[in-house]
Design a protein around this motif. Structure first.
Motif, short mmCIF file in Angstrom:
data_model
loop_
_atom_site.label_atom_id
_atom_site.label_comp_id
_atom_site.label_asym_id
_atom_site.label_seq_id
_atom_site.Cartn_x
_atom_site.Cartn_y
_atom_site.Cartn_z
N VAL A 27 0.83 -1.20 0.00
CA VAL A 27 0.00 0.00 0.00
C VAL A 27 0.87 1.25 0.00
O VAL A 27 0.62 2.21 -0.75
N LEU A 28 1.90 1.27 0.81
CA LEU A 28 2.81 2.41 0.85
C LEU A 28 3.48 2.62 -0.51
O LEU A 28 3.58 3.75 -0.99
N ALA A 30 2.31 1.72 -3.44
CA ALA A 30 1.30 2.20 -4.38
C ALA A 30 1.03 3.69 -4.18
O ALA A 30 0.90 4.44 -5.16
N VAL A 31 0.97 4.14 -2.94
CA VAL A 31 0.74 5.56 -2.66
C VAL A 31 1.91 6.39 -3.17
O VAL A 31 1.72 7.47 -3.77
N LEU A 32 3.12 5.93 -2.97
CA LEU A 32 4.29 6.66 -3.44
C LEU A 32 4.32 6.74 -4.97
O LEU A 32 4.62 7.80 -5.54
N TYR A 34 1.76 6.60 -7.00
CA TYR A 34 0.69 7.50 -7.41
C TYR A 34 1.12 8.96 -7.20
O TYR A 34 0.91 9.80 -8.08
N GLY A 35 1.73 9.26 -6.09
CA GLY A 35 2.16 10.63 -5.82
C GLY A 35 3.21 11.12 -6.79
O GLY A 35 3.17 12.25 -7.28
#
Length: 68
Positions: A27-28, A30-32, A34-35
């Motif tokens: 999850v971390l 994927a968030v990175l 995306y950002g």
């Protein structure tokens, strides 16, 4: 009672906790991703405004600099 498999490698850490670590890391990541992808793209209007602001700031800091 003897430890075997994953319990032997990790000591008393449970397999469920290990899966939570993997899910959290995914999850971390994927968030990175995306950002980074979102931050790297500017619309044409945003890019033009950023360029104008940059040129104005450069003129403010060095008024003798020739405009390009």
């Amino acid at each position: 009672m003897s430890d075997s498999g994953i319990g032997m490698l990790l000591g008393h850490l449970s397999g469920n906790l290990l899966w939570l670590w993997f899910i959290g890391a995914f999850v971390l990541g994927a968030v990175l991703v995306y950002g980074v992808a979102k931050a790297g793209r500017l619309r044409r209007r945003e890019r033009a405004q950023l360029d104008r602001n940059t040129e104005a700031r450069q003129r403010q800091e060095d008024p003798y600099k020739r405009p390009t």
